[in-house]
Design a protein around this motif. Sequence first.
Motif, PDB file in Angstrom:
ATOM      1  N   GLY A   1       0.795  -1.218   0.000  1.00 46.08           N
ATOM      2  CA  GLY A   1       0.000   0.000   0.000  1.00 46.08           C
ATOM      3  C   GLY A   1       0.826   1.265   0.000  1.00 46.08           C
ATOM      4  O   GLY A   1       0.280   2.363   0.003  1.00 46.08           O
ATOM      5  N   SER A   2       2.153   1.139   0.001  1.00 47.81           N
ATOM      6  CA  SER A   2       3.022   2.312  -0.017  1.00 47.81           C
ATOM      7  C   SER A   2       2.845   3.077  -1.323  1.00 47.81           C
ATOM      8  O   SER A   2       2.531   2.504  -2.371  1.00 47.81           O
ATOM      9  CB  SER A   2       4.477   1.882   0.150  1.00 47.81           C
ATOM     10  N   VAL A   3       3.080   4.384  -1.272  1.00 49.31           N
ATOM     11  CA  VAL A   3       2.871   5.235  -2.433  1.00 49.31           C
ATOM     12  C   VAL A   3       3.888   4.941  -3.537  1.00 49.31           C
ATOM     13  O   VAL A   3       3.590   5.112  -4.722  1.00 49.31           O
ATOM     14  CB  VAL A   3       2.942   6.723  -2.007  1.00 49.31           C
ATOM     15  N   ILE A   4       5.074   4.471  -3.196  1.00 46.74           N
ATOM     16  CA  ILE A   4       6.128   4.282  -4.195  1.00 46.74           C
ATOM     17  C   ILE A   4       5.801   3.163  -5.189  1.00 46.74           C
ATOM     18  O   ILE A   4       5.906   3.376  -6.396  1.00 46.74           O
ATOM     19  CB  ILE A   4       7.487   4.067  -3.504  1.00 46.74           C
ATOM     20  N   PRO A   5       5.397   1.956  -4.749  1.00 47.85           N
ATOM     21  CA  PRO A   5       5.003   0.937  -5.735  1.00 47.85           C
ATOM     22  C   PRO A   5       3.857   1.411  -6.629  1.00 47.85           C
ATOM     23  O   PRO A   5       3.828   1.095  -7.822  1.00 47.85           O
ATOM     24  CB  PRO A   5       4.578  -0.251  -4.866  1.00 47.85           C
ATOM     25  N   ARG A   6       2.945   2.178  -6.065  1.00 50.32           N
ATOM     26  CA  ARG A   6       1.818   2.696  -6.853  1.00 50.32           C
ATOM     27  C   ARG A   6       2.317   3.664  -7.929  1.00 50.32           C
ATOM     28  O   ARG A   6       1.896   3.596  -9.084  1.00 50.32           O
ATOM     29  CB  ARG A   6       0.799   3.377  -5.942  1.00 50.32           C
ATOM     30  N   PHE A   7       3.207   4.575  -7.547  1.00 52.44           N
ATOM     31  CA  PHE A   7       3.767   5.512  -8.524  1.00 52.44           C
ATOM     32  C   PHE A   7       4.509   4.769  -9.630  1.00 52.44           C
ATOM     33  O   PHE A   7       4.437   5.142 -10.814  1.00 52.44           O
ATOM     34  CB  PHE A   7       4.711   6.493  -7.840  1.00 52.44           C
ATOM     35  N   LYS A   8       5.241   3.727  -9.277  1.00 51.44           N
ATOM     36  CA  LYS A   8       5.981   2.945 -10.283  1.00 51.44           C
ATOM     37  C   LYS A   8       5.025   2.325 -11.287  1.00 51.44           C
ATOM     38  O   LYS A   8       5.287   2.339 -12.502  1.00 51.44           O
ATOM     39  CB  LYS A   8       6.807   1.856  -9.594  1.00 51.44           C
ATOM     40  N   GLN A   9       3.926   1.774 -10.795  1.00 50.78           N
ATOM     41  CA  GLN A   9       2.932   1.173 -11.685  1.00 50.78           C
ATOM     42  C   GLN A   9       2.339   2.225 -12.617  1.00 50.78           C
ATOM     43  O   GLN A   9       2.150   1.973 -13.825  1.00 50.78           O
ATOM     44  CB  GLN A   9       1.829   0.509 -10.870  1.00 50.78           C
TER      45      GLN A   9
END
Length: 524
Positions: A351-359
């Motif tokens: 749920g961290s923002v970084i994996p989401r931004f990468k996607q």
Amino acid sequence: MITYRILVKYFFLYIKNLKLDRKRIIIYGAGQSGVAAKRTFDNDYKVNKRIVAFVDDDQRKVGKTIDGIEILDAKDLPDLIRKKELDEIIFACYSMPIERKNKIVDLCLENDTRVLSIPSHNEWPSGKLQPTQIQKINIEDLLNRKSIEIDIKNIQKELEGKRILITGAAGSIGSEIVRQLLKFDTGLIIMCDQSETALHHLYLEVDEMHTEANFHSFIGDVKDERRMAYLFETYKPHYVYHAAAYKHVPLMEDNASEAVKTNVYGTKLIADLSVKYGVQKFVMISTDKAVNPTNVMGASKRIAEIYVQSLNKSIENKEFIFKNGLSYFNDIRSNTRFITTRFGNVLGSNGSVIPRFKQQIEKGGPITVTHPEITRYFMTIPEACRLVLEAGCMGKGGEIYIFDMGKSVKIIDLAKRMIRLAGLIPNQDVKIEFTGLRPGEKLFEELLNDNENTMPTHHEKIMIGKTREYLFEEVEIQIHDLIKHARNNDNLQVVKIMKQLVLEFKSNNSVFEELDLIKSILTN
């Protein structure tokens, strides 16, 4: 034959060097990793790169050469970047201060210089660097700080031969605590989680480490009283690391009763069983969202903190008054010590923002940010878990340990850097859109509320928060009432009681703001 092999090698190097569109590269670090990177490129004829120089901070190396490549002073690097004489820079140095590394990376991104990095030696297959391992630098590498040192000997002494239970073991924090514990000579590690697939993956990972540690996977929900009682009765743990929790703010705002069932009742149940079965130490993983909470999730974690702290105080005072709780506390002389650790967002967690931004970047955007001014504290998962182990060992009972999270990071700046690191231009190749604050979300996270202060410990990264004390008898009655309404799925009444328990709980951008309005009107 030797002469023939040398001539063939240099012939291909000569042909390779005839290419006119070669990328000009500097390697930062003239040590083992830097030399390995240079020779990896030399032996890969498909790579169209030319190493123009090494740079190094060690003045003893400056002016010398490696395989005919000069070693320059690292102080001259900014000028080379600004003159746009480089296409890429490869970081092969692991001791560089993170502040300096960030400045160089930002300068590179401003001047269209690509930034690459090399993993540490222990990640090289068969001790040899592979070309595929020289990759674009990750945003996590730029948010990392100086490696945190912990008292290994003291932790080993505390945990040696102990049976240790980790709830939420398959989650981001729980699984890393398991990995850290494998380094110590523990008696048994009990990995408890309700997620079958995630726990199975963790079991396979631990099994493949060929460690001598004893470990066991246990499927169970921390809300299931009979299952948890069976767990404690069977394994009788000495230590408990309680990481099981619901943590997604918008989801918990919509499902307040479930937040209370897991975060409050689940914690209460594991804490109560710890007392009954004589657990020596109970370490609870909390969050900075429990400070001046603006959402149900943060308030539920604060209530869990209040419960374990007041329970610890009750044990110290030999007061076992459980009118509405579990009756088996009568006449028990427990010495269980309850310790709370509180920290902010961890990099790479679920749920961290970084994996989401990468996607979002991989899909071509847009990147969605809730607010242009929103900031967050970040810490790596291993760093946080090392501090959890340290705090757990130093704790005497009743403390809330607060970790030094460093400087807060502006999320919009984080998004822009991630886009640039991907070789793209913000708001041109990948757009950034603002979606507005989510229910319960606040702009700035805090580690202390206005009525709290801290005391230092022997570890510079760990402080003790001095918080308000609660009477256990009163807390136990209110939590019993709270859990009753949660089981009836009466969300409005649940949040109303939460606000009575946590006076600083003020809802933000939520349907529960009406409760604050009513309270304000009645008060005035």
